[in-house]
Design a protein around this motif. Structure first.
Motif, short mmCIF file in Angstrom:
data_model
loop_
_atom_site.label_atom_id
_atom_site.label_comp_id
_atom_site.label_asym_id
_atom_site.label_seq_id
_atom_site.Cartn_x
_atom_site.Cartn_y
_atom_site.Cartn_z
N ARG A 220 48.56 34.08 -29.52
CA ARG A 220 48.47 34.11 -28.07
C ARG A 220 47.65 32.96 -27.51
NH1 ARG A 220 47.74 39.53 -24.46
NH2 ARG A 220 49.40 38.98 -23.05
N PRO A 221 48.02 31.71 -27.82
CA PRO A 221 47.35 30.60 -27.17
C PRO A 221 47.71 30.57 -25.69
CG PRO A 221 49.21 29.80 -28.43
CD PRO A 221 49.10 31.27 -28.70
N LEU A 222 46.68 30.43 -24.86
CA LEU A 222 46.90 30.37 -23.41
C LEU A 222 46.06 29.24 -22.84
CD1 LEU A 222 46.73 34.17 -22.53
CD2 LEU A 222 48.68 32.68 -22.06
N ALA A 223 46.46 28.76 -21.68
CA ALA A 223 45.71 27.69 -21.01
C ALA A 223 44.28 28.17 -20.76
CB ALA A 223 46.38 27.34 -19.69
N GLN A 224 43.33 27.20 -20.84
CA GLN A 224 41.92 27.57 -20.70
C GLN A 224 41.63 28.24 -19.36
OE1 GLN A 224 39.16 24.35 -21.31
NE2 GLN A 224 37.59 25.74 -22.02
N ALA A 225 42.40 27.88 -18.33
CA ALA A 225 42.15 28.43 -17.00
C ALA A 225 42.58 29.90 -16.89
CB ALA A 225 42.90 27.60 -15.97
N ASP A 226 43.42 30.33 -17.83
CA ASP A 226 43.93 31.71 -17.78
C ASP A 226 42.83 32.68 -18.21
OD1 ASP A 226 45.19 34.17 -18.34
OD2 ASP A 226 47.10 33.13 -18.67
N PRO A 227 42.47 33.64 -17.38
CA PRO A 227 41.38 34.57 -17.74
C PRO A 227 41.66 35.36 -19.02
CG PRO A 227 42.00 34.82 -15.43
CD PRO A 227 43.03 33.93 -16.05
N LEU A 228 42.92 35.44 -19.42
CA LEU A 228 43.24 36.17 -20.65
C LEU A 228 43.07 35.30 -21.89
CD1 LEU A 228 46.48 38.07 -19.54
CD2 LEU A 228 44.22 39.05 -19.98
N SER A 229 42.90 33.98 -21.66
CA SER A 229 42.82 33.05 -22.78
C SER A 229 41.55 33.25 -23.60
CB SER A 229 42.87 31.62 -22.25
OG SER A 229 42.59 30.72 -23.29
N SER A 230 41.68 33.10 -24.91
CA SER A 230 40.51 33.21 -25.79
C SER A 230 39.52 32.08 -25.55
CB SER A 230 40.95 33.21 -27.26
OG SER A 230 41.64 32.01 -27.53
N VAL A 231 40.00 30.99 -24.93
CA VAL A 231 39.10 29.86 -24.67
C VAL A 231 38.73 29.76 -23.19
CG1 VAL A 231 39.80 28.52 -26.68
CG2 VAL A 231 41.08 28.25 -24.56
N HIS A 232 39.03 30.80 -22.41
CA HIS A 232 38.54 30.85 -21.03
C HIS A 232 37.02 31.00 -21.08
CE1 HIS A 232 37.61 32.70 -17.09
NE2 HIS A 232 38.59 31.92 -16.66
N GLU A 233 36.34 30.41 -20.11
CA GLU A 233 34.87 30.37 -20.19
C GLU A 233 34.24 31.76 -20.31
OE1 GLU A 233 32.98 28.77 -16.77
OE2 GLU A 233 34.50 29.50 -15.37
N ASN A 234 34.89 32.77 -19.74
CA ASN A 234 34.34 34.13 -19.86
C ASN A 234 34.47 34.67 -21.28
OD1 ASN A 234 33.89 33.98 -17.16
ND2 ASN A 234 35.63 35.28 -16.59
N ASN A 235 35.48 34.18 -21.99
CA ASN A 235 35.76 34.73 -23.33
C ASN A 235 35.20 33.89 -24.46
OD1 ASN A 235 37.26 36.65 -21.92
ND2 ASN A 235 39.11 35.40 -22.02
N LEU A 236 34.76 32.66 -24.12
CA LEU A 236 34.28 31.76 -25.18
C LEU A 236 33.10 32.32 -25.97
CD1 LEU A 236 34.70 28.14 -23.84
CD2 LEU A 236 35.55 29.04 -26.00
N PRO A 237 32.10 32.94 -25.31
CA PRO A 237 31.00 33.47 -26.13
C PRO A 237 31.49 34.41 -27.22
CG PRO A 237 30.39 33.49 -23.82
CD PRO A 237 31.84 33.09 -23.87
N GLU A 238 32.48 35.23 -26.88
CA GLU A 238 33.02 36.15 -27.89
C GLU A 238 33.81 35.38 -28.95
OE1 GLU A 238 36.11 39.81 -28.25
OE2 GLU A 238 35.45 39.28 -26.23
N THR A 239 34.60 34.41 -28.50
CA THR A 239 35.41 33.62 -29.43
C THR A 239 34.52 32.85 -30.40
OG1 THR A 239 37.14 33.43 -27.76
CG2 THR A 239 37.20 31.85 -29.58
N CYS A 240 33.50 32.16 -29.87
CA CYS A 240 32.57 31.41 -30.74
C CYS A 240 31.81 32.38 -31.64
CB CYS A 240 31.58 30.60 -29.92
SG CYS A 240 32.36 29.42 -28.80
N GLY A 241 31.55 33.59 -31.08
CA GLY A 241 30.78 34.60 -31.80
C GLY A 241 31.47 35.14 -33.04
N GLN A 242 32.76 34.81 -33.21
CA GLN A 242 33.44 35.22 -34.44
C GLN A 242 32.76 34.62 -35.66
OE1 GLN A 242 38.10 35.43 -33.73
NE2 GLN A 242 37.22 33.60 -32.82
N CYS A 243 32.23 33.39 -35.47
CA CYS A 243 31.55 32.72 -36.59
C CYS A 243 30.05 32.55 -36.33
CB CYS A 243 32.15 31.33 -36.81
SG CYS A 243 33.90 31.34 -37.20
N HIS A 244 29.68 32.26 -35.08
CA HIS A 244 28.29 31.91 -34.77
C HIS A 244 27.52 33.13 -34.26
CE1 HIS A 244 29.01 27.60 -35.22
NE2 HIS A 244 30.17 27.80 -34.63
#
Lengths: 255, 388
Positions: B297-321
């Motif tokens: 499910r790659p989505l544009a960064q601007a899409d709030p559902l995207s894993s790389v949307h700014e709201n979701n990045l902490p969780e996405t990065c948190g998979q490893c960090h």
């Protein structure tokens, strides 16, 4: 300020200069503490360069070879951090040395840039272009050596500062946005190149490839400098040492 | 069209209704000869059995039909009839006219019986059916040898039980009778529901246009067709080692990226990052494309559902960090220095560039001048010595 400096210089020079300075063939230029700092620093800096540059230039064939040799990027990162700790220890010791020890203060005070250094650059340029028969006459440290010292000083601040930010990125990002770390990474990478070039080109010319020094000046190891080099490279310091030793010989004679 | 289907249904119902009483009378006439096990004919030196296994036929779904319901050309023929035409299935069964098999040349095209058999046709749900998940492989492999060879060792070809039932048979992915393309995402979704649902909502499934050269990827684009391996298998594609280069086949293609309105330097900037460099030198634990952008499910960064949307990045990065927070999203993820984007990193880089150039010019200049002066002094001494 000038008076206090010269006072200190006098006391240290007195200890150093023997009555027979004029007859001496060799002078002790660098103390043991001085030499050990240099060795500790170049061991760590060379290690940091070797383990860091392959990350900056991953396209180079040597980078692949290097990572194969040490067992990957992570292993290389561990070596880099160990070397960084050594460098920081050297930096910390140096700060202690220049503040709290007589020998360290002596060297540091001599390394502070003075108006004479800028005048020396002008004098040397006139000499290089043939407008003057002789170049600048240096004291204990020439403007070239002072540049070396302060380049390292600046480099230490930039590299240790940015390096610590990158090492402890997670705690740092509790306070700072990622963007600041990107800047730190860029500064770390760019200053690394500048420092490496300065060492390989400038410092290595001055102590290795300069026809007068080739293949290597041994002063970093023995701490000693010949009378001939002393007269040629540090005539102001030489004259001062000689006059001081004469004075002390005279005062001893009076006693 | 609707009328013809209704007509066919009525016809089939009529045949079933009428067949029941007719079976004993009509078929007994045929079976006078065709129940003999040795009955056969020879065409061009090849022997064809003409024996009909009555017991099996009667127990099959077609058991209630009479012979001439399918062999319509033999209706009313004398016992000593001419060779029969192929049985007529299409009176009752519908096949889309565009399916690949029906588009082949007449001689090459498999008929119904080539896959389904003739007198014993079992329901698809019956594991013994020649077209069931289990049995279809052997049936299809009789013609499609190459595909079978590739498929046999794939995760779909591996048996899931002791009977040798493959994880997926040919017909599970190749819709034989409809016009739906083989390996269409919907078909994969029959088993891989979660992946299909994710993909359906992704930018890959909903592109802003369609480009023939680099069409948005479906399942098979990334995973392949006959050679899909288990995720635990090193041969599974795309895997952690191949992912960046694999995604880059499209995402590093400037023309395609311009067409789809995407940045064309994703691979370059990834390669410049620590993740990219570490990956390049054999570390497959660092983040690859799919770790941040997700596999399906790659989505544009601007899409709030995207894993790389700014709201979701902490969780996405948190998979490893550990310790990820909103600060992790403040800045570029794909850092790339370019004059097109004059940010703090650009100015740092430019500042150091000029500092380095200036310093090194001064230092090298000083070295050259020093060497020049030393050479001059040396020649002067030499001249003095020779003059003296």
């Amino acid at each position: 300020m000038d008076e206090s400096i010269s006072e200190q210089l006098d006391t240290i020079a007195e200890a150093e200069s023997a009555a027979v300075a004029e007859a001496k063939e060799e002078f002790l230029r660098f103390s043991l503490a001085f030499r050990l700092q240099h060795i500790g620093m170049f061991v760590s800096v060379l290690t940091l360069i070797v383990t860091g540059m392959p990350l900056k230039y991953p396209d180079a064939a040597a980078s692949q070879g290097f990572f194969n040799l040490v067992g990957g990027v992570q292993a290389s990162g561990i070596i880099h951090r160990v070397a960084a700790v050594l460098l920081m220890a050297m930096g910390a010791f140096h700060m202690y040395w220049i503040i709290f020890t007589k020998g360290g203060r002596f060297e540091f005070l001599h390394l502070i840039p003075k108006f004479k250094d800028f005048a020396d650059v002008g004098r040397n340029l006139l000499y290089f272009f043939g407008f003057s028969k002789s170049g600048a006459k240096f004291d204990r440290y020439s403007y070239m050596e002072k540049f070396d010292y302060w380049a390292v000083y600046w480099g230490m601040v930039v590299m240790i500062g940015s390096g610590l930010i990158l090492w402890f990125y997670s705690p740092i990002m509790q306070i700072w946005p990622k963007m600041y770390l990107d800047v730190a990474l860029e500064a770390h990478s760019d200053e690394a190149l500048l420092a490496t070039l300065a060492i390989l080109v400038w410092h290595f010319y001055n102590v290795h490839f300069n026809p007068r020094k080739f293949p290597m000046s041994m002063t970093w190891l023995t701490g000693k400098i010949s009378k001939e080099e002393m007269i040629h490279e540090h005539p102001v310091e030489y004259d001062r040492l000689i006059s001081q030793s004469r004075e002390s010989a005279e005062s001893e004679g009076e006693d | 069209m609707g009328n013809s289907i209704i007509a066919k249904v009525v016809l089939c119902a009529a045949i079933f209704a009428l067949a029941q009483p007719a079976f004993s009378t009509d078929n007994s006439r045929c079976l006078m000869c065709h129940s003999a096990a040795t009955l056969s004919k020879t065409v061009e030196g090849e022997e064809f059995p003409l024996y009909v296994h009555t017991t099996d036929l009667i127990s099959s779904p077609h058991g209630t039909l009479s012979c001439v319901d399918c062999h319509v050309d033999l209706k009313g023929q004398p016992l000593n009839h001419a060779p029969a035409e192929p049985a007529q299935c299409l009176y009752c069964h519908e096949v889309h006219p565009d399916v690949p098999h029906s588009k082949l040349k007449a001689g090459d095209s498999p008929g119904c019986a080539d896959c389904h058999g003739s007198h014993v046709i079992l329901p698809v749900a019956d594991p013994l059916s020649r077209v069931a998940s289990e049995g279809s492989v052997a049936t299809c492999a009789s013609c499609h040898e190459e595909a079978f060879k590739k498929y046999a060792s794939s995760v779909h070809g591996i048996a899931k039980d002791r009977k040798g039932t493959p994880n997926a048979g040919c017909a599970d992915c190749h819709p034989v009778h409809s016009r739906e393309a083989a390996g269409s995402p919907r078909l994969c979704g029959e088993c891989h529901g979660d992946a299909y649902d994710d993909w359906s909502g992704s930018a890959h499934a909903n592109p802003q246009g369609f480009m023939e050269k680099n069409s948005p990827p479906t399942c098979a684009h990334c995973h392949g067709g006959h050679t899909i391996f288990s995720m635990e298998d090193d041969r599974f594609l795309p895997n952690r080692a191949t992912s960046p280069d694999f995604c880059a086949e499209c995402h590093n293609d400037q023309e395609s990226m311009k067409f789809y309105g995407l940045k064309g330097n994703s691979l370059t900037s990834y390669r410049e990052s620590y993740h990219g460099v570490a990956h390049r030198f054999g570390n497959t634990e660092v983040a690859v494309c799919t770790d941040c952008h997700t596999s399906h499910r790659p989505l544009a960064q601007a899409d709030p559902l995207s894993s790389v949307h700014e709201n979701n990045l902490p969780e996405t990065c948190g998979q490893c960090h550990t310790g990820t927070n909103v600060n992790w999203a403040k800045g570029d993820m794909h850092v790339h220095i370019s004059a097109d984007k004059k940010d703090a990193v650009y100015y740092t880089s430019t500042g150091f560039k000029w500092l380095t150039l200036g310093t090194m010019t001064a230092l090298v200049g000083h070295i050259m001048l020093d060497l020049f002066a030393q050479t001059r002094a040396w020649r002067r001494r030499l001249r003095r010595r020779t003059d003296g």
